[in-house]
Design a protein around this motif. Structure first.
Motif, short mmCIF file in Angstrom:
data_model
loop_
_atom_site.label_atom_id
_atom_site.label_comp_id
_atom_site.label_asym_id
_atom_site.label_seq_id
_atom_site.Cartn_x
_atom_site.Cartn_y
_atom_site.Cartn_z
N SER A 74 0.84 -1.21 0.00
CA SER A 74 0.00 0.00 0.00
C SER A 74 0.87 1.25 0.00
CB SER A 74 -0.92 0.00 1.23
OG SER A 74 -1.98 -0.90 1.07
N ILE A 75 1.88 1.27 0.88
CA ILE A 75 2.76 2.44 0.97
C ILE A 75 3.62 2.55 -0.28
CG2 ILE A 75 4.54 3.56 2.35
CD1 ILE A 75 1.73 3.26 3.67
N ALA A 76 4.11 1.41 -0.78
CA ALA A 76 4.95 1.45 -1.97
C ALA A 76 4.18 1.95 -3.19
CB ALA A 76 5.53 0.06 -2.24
N THR A 77 2.96 1.46 -3.37
CA THR A 77 2.17 1.87 -4.54
C THR A 77 1.71 3.32 -4.41
OG1 THR A 77 1.37 -0.41 -4.67
CG2 THR A 77 0.24 1.23 -6.01
N GLU A 78 1.25 3.69 -3.23
CA GLU A 78 0.85 5.08 -3.02
C GLU A 78 2.04 6.01 -3.23
OE1 GLU A 78 -1.43 7.82 0.37
OE2 GLU A 78 -0.35 6.00 0.97
N GLY A 79 3.20 5.62 -2.72
CA GLY A 79 4.40 6.44 -2.89
C GLY A 79 4.82 6.56 -4.34
N THR A 80 4.71 5.47 -5.08
CA THR A 80 5.07 5.50 -6.50
C THR A 80 4.18 6.48 -7.27
OG1 THR A 80 5.86 3.21 -6.45
CG2 THR A 80 5.23 4.11 -8.59
N LEU A 81 2.88 6.43 -7.02
CA LEU A 81 1.97 7.37 -7.67
C LEU A 81 2.26 8.80 -7.24
CD1 LEU A 81 -1.38 5.36 -7.42
CD2 LEU A 81 0.00 5.76 -9.46
N VAL A 94 -5.84 10.65 -6.89
CA VAL A 94 -5.38 9.50 -7.67
C VAL A 94 -4.44 8.63 -6.84
CG1 VAL A 94 -4.16 8.78 -9.75
CG2 VAL A 94 -5.64 10.79 -9.80
N GLU A 95 -3.47 9.26 -6.16
CA GLU A 95 -2.48 8.46 -5.44
C GLU A 95 -3.11 7.66 -4.29
OE1 GLU A 95 -0.38 11.14 -2.00
OE2 GLU A 95 0.13 11.67 -4.06
N SER A 96 -4.25 8.11 -3.78
CA SER A 96 -4.91 7.38 -2.70
C SER A 96 -5.37 5.99 -3.13
CB SER A 96 -6.10 8.19 -2.16
OG SER A 96 -5.67 9.40 -1.57
N PHE A 97 -5.59 5.80 -4.44
CA PHE A 97 -5.96 4.47 -4.93
C PHE A 97 -4.83 3.47 -4.70
CE2 PHE A 97 -9.25 6.66 -7.50
CZ PHE A 97 -10.33 5.86 -7.17
N GLY A 98 -3.59 3.95 -4.71
CA GLY A 98 -2.47 3.05 -4.47
C GLY A 98 -2.50 2.43 -3.09
N TYR A 99 -3.07 3.15 -2.14
CA TYR A 99 -3.15 2.66 -0.76
C TYR A 99 -4.03 1.43 -0.64
CZ TYR A 99 -3.64 3.08 4.36
OH TYR A 99 -3.64 2.85 5.71
N THR A 100 -4.93 1.23 -1.59
CA THR A 100 -5.88 0.12 -1.49
C THR A 100 -5.23 -1.23 -1.83
OG1 THR A 100 -6.65 0.23 -3.80
CG2 THR A 100 -7.68 1.71 -2.23
N VAL A 101 -4.07 -1.23 -2.48
CA VAL A 101 -3.49 -2.46 -3.01
C VAL A 101 -3.20 -3.47 -1.91
CG1 VAL A 101 -1.48 -3.44 -4.18
CG2 VAL A 101 -2.54 -1.34 -5.05
N GLY A 102 -2.50 -3.06 -0.87
CA GLY A 102 -2.15 -3.98 0.20
C GLY A 102 -3.37 -4.54 0.91
N GLY A 172 9.22 7.96 -3.25
CA GLY A 172 7.78 8.15 -3.04
C GLY A 172 7.33 7.63 -1.69
N ALA A 173 7.81 6.45 -1.29
CA ALA A 173 7.45 5.90 0.01
C ALA A 173 7.95 6.80 1.13
CB ALA A 173 8.03 4.49 0.16
N LEU A 174 9.14 7.34 0.98
CA LEU A 174 9.65 8.28 1.98
C LEU A 174 8.81 9.55 2.01
CD1 LEU A 174 13.52 7.96 1.51
CD2 LEU A 174 12.25 7.59 3.64
N GLY A 175 8.35 9.99 0.85
CA GLY A 175 7.55 11.21 0.80
C GLY A 175 6.25 11.08 1.56
N VAL A 176 5.52 9.99 1.34
CA VAL A 176 4.25 9.82 2.06
C VAL A 176 4.51 9.53 3.53
CG1 VAL A 176 3.01 9.07 -0.01
CG2 VAL A 176 4.10 7.35 1.45
N LEU A 219 -13.17 0.95 -1.74
CA LEU A 219 -13.83 2.17 -1.28
C LEU A 219 -13.37 2.57 0.11
CD1 LEU A 219 -15.98 4.40 -1.46
CD2 LEU A 219 -17.64 2.74 -0.59
N VAL A 220 -13.40 1.63 1.05
CA VAL A 220 -13.06 1.97 2.44
C VAL A 220 -11.58 2.32 2.56
CG1 VAL A 220 -12.97 1.13 4.81
CG2 VAL A 220 -14.94 0.57 3.37
N ALA A 221 -10.69 1.51 1.96
CA ALA A 221 -9.26 1.81 2.03
C ALA A 221 -8.93 3.12 1.34
CB ALA A 221 -8.46 0.66 1.42
#
Length: 288
Positions: A74-81, A94-102, A172-176, A219-221
């Motif tokens: 979740s953190i890696a994908t959100e950070g990448t976006l 948009v980047e919040s969708f990355g958080y849903t992956v994990g 990106g992960a460090l940024g978030v 949706l919830v994540a």
């Protein structure tokens, strides 16, 4: 007055048996859905919790470690976006969708995630309080939490190894993670109550979701990420990443973030949602 019934007379209640041209299987599905009232949802979640309390500790442990690793995505994908998208007012949308992956991986694979356990495992103990049940609950919580934290630490260590992963992913992960670190302990605690409540809400919705399970999880994540509500396990990935990079001390990581997040998630998931879920069906259980 003429003895004939008026077809538009609203005083006549519709016949619940007038199902129309449905097959026997379709009628059975309708019946199942019609009776999926709060007590039925409660029973589904309670039975899942009872099964989790009965699982051996090694099974909980390894499932929890894998869940900690998975939630790191979740953190890696959100950070990448976060890194690859241009700076714009819509970037967070948009980047919040990355958080849903994990969370998708963890829940669909039925891995042990602490914030799910705070609801499911507590319901059997509320239904039949006992010393044995309370000990089983504490054992479950302790094993899953420790395993999740180990998994998140391993994932953060993978991100920390120089040159192993693409620079944009690590940056990106460090940024978030740095953005999360801007919260005060009280802010982290208060927001964690809301994220714990939302995770418990997700568990409550899943028995109803059926084919829409993926969209309910997303949706919830997504809302948790969009509203910037910290979650103790995904937050642990961020904390360990900053700790390994020397941007946070161990004392700050523990007292400033992990403990407030843990306490807030437990309160939101157990003290608030679990008690409310049990309260709305307690009388029906007594009547049954």
């Amino acid at each position: 007055m003429n003895g004939r019934s008026d077809p538009h007379d609203s005083s006549e209640a519709p016949d619940p048996e007038a199902a129309g041209p449905l097959t026997p299987n379709e009628k059975e599905e309708v019946e199942q859905h019609a009776h999926l009232r709060p007590l039925a949802i409660y029973e589904v979640v309670r039975q899942e919790g009872a099964e989790e309390l009965a699982r051996p500790a090694p099974s909980l442990w390894w499932s929890g470690v894998v869940a900690g690793l998975s939630i790191g995505l979740s953190i890696a994908t959100e950070g990448t976006l976060h890194t690859l998208l241009p700076e714009a007012p819509w970037r967070l949308l948009v980047e919040s969708f990355g958080y849903t992956v994990g969370f998708l991986i963890v829940i669909l694979a039925r891995q042990q995630l602490f914030t799910e356990v705070t609801l499911t495992a507590v319901l059997p103990v509320l239904a039949k309080p006992s010393r044995g049940g309370f000990r089983a609950l504490l054992r479950n919580w302790g094993v899953v939490l420790a395993a999740n934290l180990l998994g998140t630490a391993l994932f953060a260590a993978i991100l920390w190894i120089p040159g192993l992963l693409p620079r944009f992913l690590v940056d990106g992960a460090l940024g978030v993670s740095r953005h999360m670190a801007e919260l005060s302990p009280m802010q982290a605690f208060g927001r964690a109550i809301l994220s714990g409540w939302m995770m418990a809400l997700l568990v409550w919705l899943l028995p109803l979701a059926e084919a829409a399970r993926i969209w309910v999880i997303v949706l919830v994540a997504y809302l948790i990420a969009l509203f910037e509500l910290p979650h103790v396990i995904s937050g642990a990935v961020e904390v360990f990443l900053l700790l390994f990079h020397g941007e946070m001390t161990a004392g700050t990581a523990l007292a400033g973030f992990l403990l407030p997040l843990l306490t807030g998630n437990v309160i939101g998931g157990s003290a608030l949602f679990a008690m409310a879920a049990y309260g709305q069906v307690r009388e029906e259980m007594a009547q049954g």
